[in-house]
Design an enzyme around this catalytic site. Structure first.
Site, PDB file in Angstrom:
ATOM      1  NE  ARG A 165      47.656  63.835  52.010  1.00  0.00           N
ATOM      2  CZ  ARG A 165      47.601  65.174  52.078  1.00  0.00           C
ATOM      3  NH1 ARG A 165      48.564  65.912  51.544  1.00  0.00           N
ATOM      4  NH2 ARG A 165      46.597  65.767  52.699  1.00  0.00           N
ATOM      5  CB  SER A 245      42.233  61.891  53.896  1.00  0.00           C
ATOM      6  OG  SER A 245      41.956  63.248  54.110  1.00  0.00           O
ATOM      7  CD  GLU A 341      46.358  60.531  53.419  1.00  0.00           C
ATOM      8  OE1 GLU A 341      45.910  61.479  52.777  1.00  0.00           O
ATOM      9  OE2 GLU A 341      46.541  60.568  54.650  1.00  0.00           O
TER      10      GLU A 341
HETATM   11  P1  FAD Z   1      52.745  56.535  61.406  1.00  0.00           P
HETATM   12  O1  FAD Z   1      51.297  56.288  61.203  1.00  0.00           O
HETATM   13  O2  FAD Z   1      53.357  56.066  62.672  1.00  0.00           O
HETATM   14  O3  FAD Z   1      53.544  55.950  60.168  1.00  0.00           O
HETATM   15  C1  FAD Z   1      53.122  56.225  58.857  1.00  0.00           C
HETATM   16  C2  FAD Z   1      54.163  55.622  57.890  1.00  0.00           C
HETATM   17  O4  FAD Z   1      55.406  56.291  58.057  1.00  0.00           O
HETATM   18  C3  FAD Z   1      54.434  54.144  58.177  1.00  0.00           C
HETATM   19  O5  FAD Z   1      54.695  53.507  56.950  1.00  0.00           O
HETATM   20  C4  FAD Z   1      55.684  54.188  59.037  1.00  0.00           C
HETATM   21  O6  FAD Z   1      56.478  53.014  58.972  1.00  0.00           O
HETATM   22  C5  FAD Z   1      56.436  55.364  58.430  1.00  0.00           C
HETATM   23  N1  FAD Z   1      57.291  56.023  59.407  1.00  0.00           N
HETATM   24  C6  FAD Z   1      56.898  56.639  60.571  1.00  0.00           C
HETATM   25  N2  FAD Z   1      57.971  57.173  61.180  1.00  0.00           N
HETATM   26  C7  FAD Z   1      59.055  56.873  60.426  1.00  0.00           C
HETATM   27  C8  FAD Z   1      60.461  57.130  60.548  1.00  0.00           C
HETATM   28  N3  FAD Z   1      60.971  57.830  61.560  1.00  0.00           N
HETATM   29  N4  FAD Z   1      61.282  56.653  59.580  1.00  0.00           N
HETATM   30  C9  FAD Z   1      60.783  55.949  58.526  1.00  0.00           C
HETATM   31  N5  FAD Z   1      59.481  55.687  58.358  1.00  0.00           N
HETATM   32  C10 FAD Z   1      58.626  56.149  59.300  1.00  0.00           C
HETATM   33  N6  FAD Z   1      48.081  63.918  56.712  1.00  0.00           N
HETATM   34  C11 FAD Z   1      48.278  64.993  55.904  1.00  0.00           C
HETATM   35  O7  FAD Z   1      49.167  64.959  55.041  1.00  0.00           O
HETATM   36  N7  FAD Z   1      47.519  66.109  56.005  1.00  0.00           N
HETATM   37  C12 FAD Z   1      46.546  66.228  56.925  1.00  0.00           C
HETATM   38  O8  FAD Z   1      45.886  67.263  56.994  1.00  0.00           O
HETATM   39  C13 FAD Z   1      46.311  65.127  57.798  1.00  0.00           C
HETATM   40  N8  FAD Z   1      45.315  65.165  58.712  1.00  0.00           N
HETATM   41  C14 FAD Z   1      45.084  64.105  59.534  1.00  0.00           C
HETATM   42  C15 FAD Z   1      44.052  64.203  60.473  1.00  0.00           C
HETATM   43  C16 FAD Z   1      43.788  63.149  61.329  1.00  0.00           C
HETATM   44  C17 FAD Z   1      42.680  63.280  62.355  1.00  0.00           C
HETATM   45  C18 FAD Z   1      44.586  61.983  61.265  1.00  0.00           C
HETATM   46  C19 FAD Z   1      44.329  60.845  62.219  1.00  0.00           C
HETATM   47  C20 FAD Z   1      45.595  61.864  60.316  1.00  0.00           C
HETATM   48  C21 FAD Z   1      45.853  62.938  59.445  1.00  0.00           C
HETATM   49  N9  FAD Z   1      46.872  62.884  58.465  1.00  0.00           N
HETATM   50  C22 FAD Z   1      47.109  63.966  57.661  1.00  0.00           C
HETATM   51  C23 FAD Z   1      47.691  61.665  58.303  1.00  0.00           C
HETATM   52  C24 FAD Z   1      48.883  61.580  59.300  1.00  0.00           C
HETATM   53  O9  FAD Z   1      48.711  62.472  60.365  1.00  0.00           O
HETATM   54  C25 FAD Z   1      50.219  61.890  58.609  1.00  0.00           C
HETATM   55  O10 FAD Z   1      50.435  60.988  57.565  1.00  0.00           O
HETATM   56  C26 FAD Z   1      51.391  61.806  59.589  1.00  0.00           C
HETATM   57  O11 FAD Z   1      52.564  62.249  58.969  1.00  0.00           O
HETATM   58  C27 FAD Z   1      51.619  60.390  60.126  1.00  0.00           C
HETATM   59  O12 FAD Z   1      52.542  60.484  61.191  1.00  0.00           O
HETATM   60  P2  FAD Z   1      52.730  59.288  62.199  1.00  0.00           P
HETATM   61  O13 FAD Z   1      53.916  59.607  63.042  1.00  0.00           O
HETATM   62  O14 FAD Z   1      51.464  59.040  62.940  1.00  0.00           O
HETATM   63  O15 FAD Z   1      53.051  58.089  61.224  1.00  0.00           O
HETATM   64  N1  EPU Z   2      33.501  67.819  50.669  1.00  0.00           N
HETATM   65  C1  EPU Z   2      32.180  67.477  50.565  1.00  0.00           C
HETATM   66  N2  EPU Z   2      31.725  66.489  51.401  1.00  0.00           N
HETATM   67  C2  EPU Z   2      32.518  65.843  52.288  1.00  0.00           C
HETATM   68  C3  EPU Z   2      33.885  66.191  52.361  1.00  0.00           C
HETATM   69  C4  EPU Z   2      34.359  67.204  51.533  1.00  0.00           C
HETATM   70  O1  EPU Z   2      31.423  68.013  49.774  1.00  0.00           O
HETATM   71  O2  EPU Z   2      32.024  64.957  52.994  1.00  0.00           O
HETATM   72  C5  EPU Z   2      33.996  68.927  49.822  1.00  0.00           C
HETATM   73  C6  EPU Z   2      34.240  70.180  50.670  1.00  0.00           C
HETATM   74  O3  EPU Z   2      33.078  70.962  50.817  1.00  0.00           O
HETATM   75  C7  EPU Z   2      35.319  70.905  49.876  1.00  0.00           C
HETATM   76  C8  EPU Z   2      36.105  69.750  49.249  1.00  0.00           C
HETATM   77  O4  EPU Z   2      35.264  68.605  49.273  1.00  0.00           O
HETATM   78  O5  EPU Z   2      34.752  71.660  48.850  1.00  0.00           O
HETATM   79  C9  EPU Z   2      37.425  69.481  49.950  1.00  0.00           C
HETATM   80  O6  EPU Z   2      37.192  69.178  51.327  1.00  0.00           O
HETATM   81  P1  EPU Z   2      38.259  69.589  52.464  1.00  0.00           P
HETATM   82  O7  EPU Z   2      38.585  71.044  52.381  1.00  0.00           O
HETATM   83  O8  EPU Z   2      37.718  69.095  53.754  1.00  0.00           O
HETATM   84  O9  EPU Z   2      39.575  68.826  52.057  1.00  0.00           O
HETATM   85  P2  EPU Z   2      39.845  67.358  51.467  1.00  0.00           P
HETATM   86  O10 EPU Z   2      40.248  67.474  50.052  1.00  0.00           O
HETATM   87  O11 EPU Z   2      38.726  66.447  51.785  1.00  0.00           O
HETATM   88  C10 EPU Z   2      42.390  67.418  51.945  1.00  0.00           C
HETATM   89  C11 EPU Z   2      43.407  66.526  52.577  1.00  0.00           C
HETATM   90  C12 EPU Z   2      43.382  66.675  54.094  1.00  0.00           C
HETATM   91  C13 EPU Z   2      43.699  68.121  54.430  1.00  0.00           C
HETATM   92  C14 EPU Z   2      42.668  69.033  53.763  1.00  0.00           C
HETATM   93  C15 EPU Z   2      43.019  70.492  53.925  1.00  0.00           C
HETATM   94  C16 EPU Z   2      43.734  64.646  51.097  1.00  0.00           C
HETATM   95  C17 EPU Z   2      43.492  63.210  50.841  1.00  0.00           C
HETATM   96  N3  EPU Z   2      43.172  65.143  52.212  1.00  0.00           N
HETATM   97  O12 EPU Z   2      41.117  66.953  52.348  1.00  0.00           O
HETATM   98  O13 EPU Z   2      44.401  65.831  54.637  1.00  0.00           O
HETATM   99  O14 EPU Z   2      43.705  68.332  55.819  1.00  0.00           O
HETATM  100  O15 EPU Z   2      42.625  68.765  52.340  1.00  0.00           O
HETATM  101  O16 EPU Z   2      44.100  70.798  53.095  1.00  0.00           O
HETATM  102  O17 EPU Z   2      44.423  65.305  50.324  1.00  0.00           O
HETATM  103  C18 EPU Z   2      44.831  63.625  55.421  1.00  0.00           C
HETATM  104  O18 EPU Z   2      45.635  63.536  54.484  1.00  0.00           O
HETATM  105  O19 EPU Z   2      44.666  62.722  56.263  1.00  0.00           O
HETATM  106  C19 EPU Z   2      44.051  64.858  55.563  1.00  0.00           C
HETATM  107  C20 EPU Z   2      43.135  65.045  56.499  1.00  0.00           C
END
Ligand code: FAD
Ligand code: EPU
Length: 347
Positions: A165, A245, A341
């Site tokens: 991250r 997250s 995050e």
């Molecule tokens: P924005 O929110 O628009 O911007 C985020 C940052 O990036 C800001 O600082 C912005 O200025 C900068 N930025 C955006 N575009 C550019 C550009 N072209 N050039 C320079 N800077 C830029 N993240 C994970 O890593 N793993 C996950 O599994 C994951 N799951 C998610 C699930 C949900 C339901 C949600 C809502 C979010 C999740 N995220 C996850 C976080 C998010 O989706 C990622 O961080 C994604 O890359 C953000 O993209 P965005 O275009 O929405 O960025």
């Molecule tokens: N868990 C609990 N209770 C909860 C949530 C999680 O006990 O309320 C336990 C789960 O059972 C599991 C562990 O925690 O054993 C990990 O949970 P999960 O697999 O849902 O993943 P996470 O670590 O919570 C991370 C990323 C996610 C990504 C998933 C899958 C971060 C901060 N988050 O979540 O990314 O999708 O792994 O790889 O690293 C994001 O960055 O926005 C995001 C959604």
């Protein structure tokens, strides 16, 4: 010609659905419009916020500057050899649609990153990761424009300094570049990465099963399994505003982990190559009693305690106040400090 809109409401353009205004907003669809927008900001000495899908930001207040909504489009294979295809995508492409497009044209390696919201251009900022794969494993290079000079710059994967991250764009290159395109090195053959427990469960694989069974999955089947796991646990921002997250999974040293494991034998942990241990922040928050909590406009998701939601479409301040309460509670229970995050603006 780019259109600059003053006092622009950003509620539709951030997935937490926080109402906050940009002093100016512009949507850019071409490289020339990016340069025009940078000149506009420079003349008025305004800070620039490049905006993608708005899925990883918290608007704590109105933004006193220019929000540049990146709408650059285009996907093209740019090189190939016997094993790999290099595919370049413009920053404004939707991430999930890009992943699906790659699967369709037989370019593999991004399937575990299916359904992550947002844009291609934001993906390198925090080195997006999910289900055992991180962007850094697939990114070849990226193109950007220097906000101060308007000059083009190329970053190799190495110069992005990727970590969990994290990237150079959160440190020395913070607020300095508009990413305009990202090039990925993808495989012609499917190489399943199926170590993540919930993914194995979804595919009905034994927890510690071997490779033979895994070789039978197509990339689309893996993508579909990832999508199914995500839809079960994570709220859809279209109906329940959230930013995924809200905290990073914290890293602790081996001694701290040993002491925690003594007290909490079922604590979820991931040992790291450097001897440290990554903890599941969701588990810590859940066991501290927060899962399903609601106070006013904001809540903690009932299926995933790491996700703060904003069902009442409250202010950035109310979202951050809940995050602060959770941080303090986790620290007092476990002695572990959580880090946000999403990026908070203005900052
Ligand atoms: P924005 O929110 O628009 O911007 C985020 C940052 O990036 C800001 O600082 C912005 O200025 C900068 N930025 C955006 N575009 C550019 C550009 N072209 N050039 C320079 N800077 C830029 N993240 C994970 O890593 N793993 C996950 O599994 C994951 N799951 C998610 C699930 C949900 C339901 C949600 C809502 C979010 C999740 N995220 C996850 C976080 C998010 O989706 C990622 O961080 C994604 O890359 C953000 O993209 P965005 O275009 O929405 O960025
Ligand atoms: N868990 C609990 N209770 C909860 C949530 C999680 O006990 O309320 C336990 C789960 O059972 C599991 C562990 O925690 O054993 C990990 O949970 P999960 O697999 O849902 O993943 P996470 O670590 O919570 C991370 C990323 C996610 C990504 C998933 C899958 C971060 C901060 N988050 O979540 O990314 O999708 O792994 O790889 O690293 C994001 O960055 O926005 C995001 C959604």
């Amino acid at each position: 010609m780019a259109l600059f809109l003053p006092e622009f409401d950003l509620q539709r353009f951030n997935t937490l659905a926080i109402a906050a205004r940009a002093q100016f907003y512009v949507a850019v669809t071409t490289h020339d419009e990016v340069l025009e927008a940078l000149a506009f900001a420079r003349e008025r000495q305004l800070p620039v916020l490049p905006l993608g899908g708005g899925s990883n930001i918290v608007l704590a207040d109105n933004y006193p500057g220019l929000v540049m909504h990146i709408k650059l489009r285009g996907i093209e294979p740019v090189a190939e050899d016997a094993q790999s295809v290099w595919v370049r995508a413009a920053a404004g492409e939707n991430w999930h649609e890009f992943v699906q497009h790659c699967l369709m044209i037989g370019c593999y390696g991004l399937e575990n990153l299916s359904l992550i919201p947002g844009s291609v251009g934001a993906a390198p900022i925090q080195n997006i990761g999910a289900y055992g794969v991180e962007l850094q494993q697939r990114l070849s290079e990226l193109s950007a424009v220097d906000i101060r000079s308007g000059l083009p710059v190329t970053f190799t994967a190495e110069s992005c300094n990727f970590a969990y991250r994290d990237s150079v764009f959160k440190h020395s290159a913070r607020d300095r570049y508009i990413i305009t395109s990202v090039t990925f090195k993808l495989d012609r053959a499917v190489r399943p990465v199926l170590d993540y427990p919930s993914l194995r469960q979804q595919l009905q694989l034994e927890p510690d099963g071997g490779a033979p069974a895994e070789a039978h999955f197509s990339a689309q089947q893996i993508a579909d399994a990832v999508i199914a796991v995500r839809q079960e646990k994570l709220p859809d921002p279209a109906t329940t505003p959230n930013a995924g997250s809200f905290f990073k999974n914290p890293l602790v040293d081996a001694a701290t982990f040993a002491a925690l494991q003594q007290r909490y034998p079922d604590i979820v942990s991931y040992p790291q190559a450097d001897g440290r241990v990554k903890l599941a922040a969701g588990w810590l928050i859940d066991r501290a009693g927060w899962r399903g909590y609601r106070a006013g406009d904001v809540a903690v998701h009932s299926e995933q305690a790491l996700v703060i939601t904003n069902p009442g479409r409250g202010s950035g301040a109310s979202v951050l106040a809940l995050a602060d309460e959770i941080t303090r509670s986790v620290f007092s229970q476990y002695g572990v400090t959580l880090e946000l995050e999403p990026r908070v603006y203005p900052a």
